[in-house]
Design a protein around this motif. Sequence first.
Motif, PDB file in Angstrom:
ATOM      1  N   LEU A  29       0.821  -1.203   0.000  1.00  0.00           N
ATOM      2  CA  LEU A  29       0.000   0.000   0.000  1.00  0.00           C
ATOM      3  C   LEU A  29       0.859   1.259   0.000  1.00  0.00           C
ATOM      4  N   PHE A  30       1.942   1.246   0.777  1.00  0.00           N
ATOM      5  CA  PHE A  30       2.849   2.398   0.791  1.00  0.00           C
ATOM      6  C   PHE A  30       3.444   2.626  -0.603  1.00  0.00           C
ATOM      7  N   GLY A  31       3.857   1.534  -1.242  1.00  0.00           N
ATOM      8  CA  GLY A  31       4.418   1.653  -2.588  1.00  0.00           C
ATOM      9  C   GLY A  31       3.414   2.161  -3.596  1.00  0.00           C
ATOM     10  N   ALA A  32       2.163   1.681  -3.525  1.00  0.00           N
ATOM     11  CA  ALA A  32       1.117   2.131  -4.447  1.00  0.00           C
ATOM     12  C   ALA A  32       0.815   3.607  -4.239  1.00  0.00           C
ATOM     13  N   ASN A  33       0.793   4.036  -2.998  1.00  0.00           N
ATOM     14  CA  ASN A  33       0.558   5.445  -2.709  1.00  0.00           C
ATOM     15  C   ASN A  33       1.631   6.321  -3.355  1.00  0.00           C
ATOM     16  N   PHE A  34       2.875   5.910  -3.234  1.00  0.00           N
ATOM     17  CA  PHE A  34       3.983   6.674  -3.806  1.00  0.00           C
ATOM     18  C   PHE A  34       3.871   6.735  -5.332  1.00  0.00           C
ATOM     19  N   VAL A  35       3.597   5.612  -5.969  1.00  0.00           N
ATOM     20  CA  VAL A  35       3.524   5.577  -7.434  1.00  0.00           C
ATOM     21  C   VAL A  35       2.386   6.459  -7.944  1.00  0.00           C
ATOM     22  N   VAL A  36       1.205   6.336  -7.337  1.00  0.00           N
ATOM     23  CA  VAL A  36       0.056   7.130  -7.788  1.00  0.00           C
ATOM     24  C   VAL A  36       0.319   8.618  -7.571  1.00  0.00           C
ATOM     25  N   ALA A  37       0.924   8.973  -6.431  1.00  0.00           N
ATOM     26  CA  ALA A  37       1.201  10.388  -6.165  1.00  0.00           C
ATOM     27  C   ALA A  37       2.185  10.964  -7.174  1.00  0.00           C
ATOM     28  N   VAL A  38       3.214  10.208  -7.534  1.00  0.00           N
ATOM     29  CA  VAL A  38       4.192  10.690  -8.518  1.00  0.00           C
ATOM     30  C   VAL A  38       3.534  10.854  -9.882  1.00  0.00           C
ATOM     31  N   LEU A  39       2.712   9.900 -10.297  1.00  0.00           N
ATOM     32  CA  LEU A  39       2.014  10.016 -11.576  1.00  0.00           C
ATOM     33  C   LEU A  39       1.047  11.191 -11.583  1.00  0.00           C
ATOM     34  N   ALA A  40       0.338  11.403 -10.460  1.00  0.00           N
ATOM     35  CA  ALA A  40      -0.589  12.531 -10.398  1.00  0.00           C
ATOM     36  C   ALA A  40       0.158  13.857 -10.462  1.00  0.00           C
ATOM     37  N   LEU A  41       1.302  13.939  -9.779  1.00  0.00           N
ATOM     38  CA  LEU A  41       2.097  15.165  -9.809  1.00  0.00           C
ATOM     39  C   LEU A  41       2.582  15.457 -11.229  1.00  0.00           C
ATOM     40  N   ARG A  42       2.951  14.425 -11.964  1.00  0.00           N
ATOM     41  CA  ARG A  42       3.409  14.608 -13.355  1.00  0.00           C
ATOM     42  C   ARG A  42       2.279  15.161 -14.214  1.00  0.00           C
ATOM     43  N   GLU A  43       1.062  14.671 -14.010  1.00  0.00           N
ATOM     44  CA  GLU A  43      -0.060  15.152 -14.821  1.00  0.00           C
ATOM     45  C   GLU A  43      -0.403  16.603 -14.479  1.00  0.00           C
ATOM     46  N   VAL A  44      -0.277  16.937 -13.174  1.00  0.00           N
ATOM     47  CA  VAL A  44      -0.600  18.319 -12.783  1.00  0.00           C
ATOM     48  C   VAL A  44       0.414  19.286 -13.361  1.00  0.00           C
ATOM     49  N   ARG A  45       1.665  18.998 -13.292  1.00  0.00           N
ATOM     50  CA  ARG A  45       2.703  19.891 -13.791  1.00  0.00           C
ATOM     51  C   ARG A  45       2.730  19.933 -15.313  1.00  0.00           C
TER      52      ARG A  45
END
Length: 373
Positions: A29-45
């Motif tokens: 779960l910790f790993g999934a949280n990190f991956v999704v957050a990084v992908l979301a940050l890429r889409e926002v920027r």
Amino acid sequence: MVQLAMGQFSPRIVGALLSDRASQLAIGLFGANFVVAVLALREVRGSDTGTVPGLTVLVSYLLMLASLLALVLFVHHAGQGMRASGLIDLVGDRTRDLIDSSFPPPDRLTPGSTDPAVVTAPEPGNVVRVDRAGLVAAARRAGCVLELVPVMGDFVPGGAPLFRIHPAPGPAPDVVAAAARLRAEDVARLVLVGAERVHSEDAAYGVRKLVDIAERSIAQPFDDPTTTLQALHRLHDLLRQLAVRPLPDGEHRDDAGVVRLVERTLSWDGYVRLAFDEIRLAGASTPQVTRRLSAALQDLKAVAPPDRQAPLDRQLRLLTAAVHRAYDDDEDITAALTPDSEGIGSGADVTVPAPLGSDRPDAVERPGARLVG
């Protein structure tokens, strides 16, 4: 924590810890949280339209909250699993499941399980709570007497005798008929077994913990007699409370005064031996420990009734013999057996008398004197 388990228990325990399903799910779960957050940050920027992917951000927030909750549960689970009882149960439960799946069940039942007068334990564990009122009521309805086989805190293997059924006083007692009226599964549920002993109904377990602390503190390579003295202070206090109190006889009666439940209980001799035997053997060569033991035993003898003096006399006798074996010099032996409530600090040989009447001409300070009265 894994390194702690390797060093204190066994390096072979690591495999079971790393394959623990709850730990794997938390880390995933910790790993999934990190991956999704990084992908979301890429889409926002990388957004040229100025819009924010709302669903992706919402999922990131939900995963963050789930990770915070999982972190708390993970730390609790890991802490519980790193206890000695947790590690032992982890390996024991997995090996028991392996035996159940790999070995065929017996063709015949084990001795005792065929006896209708025996109620067996449905699962292994330590006896941590007993519903005595419920057992008395069940025995009264069935017209029998129940004997609780294990003592409070005992470990009971699965399938081992938990109760024995005895006929109630009266004409033509029939154990088989009483056992038929008594539902074994309902009676077994009135005894709670757990992974380890607890303090709720088991006073001896508290004494056991203090003894473990005291014994471990004077065992090499720790050599910390001061911690042992602190444990002995509390052991002395606990036994002083028990010395003048009646201990339970293990008989439980119904409203009519008929005995319906009997159980074994720890005697005064048992409490004394539990508190002092191991510390006496481990600390015979440590003067602080022997002097504190002498002080505790002498004080207990002063308050214990005559019928409880024998266990204390036994401890004093064995302590004297152990000190004679540990030392060759008579002065060392005398010093090691001098009662001192602080190990070395308040004994008659290291203190001066209280200055009562010091203004009198005949008052002389005598080293080693003791005020009595």
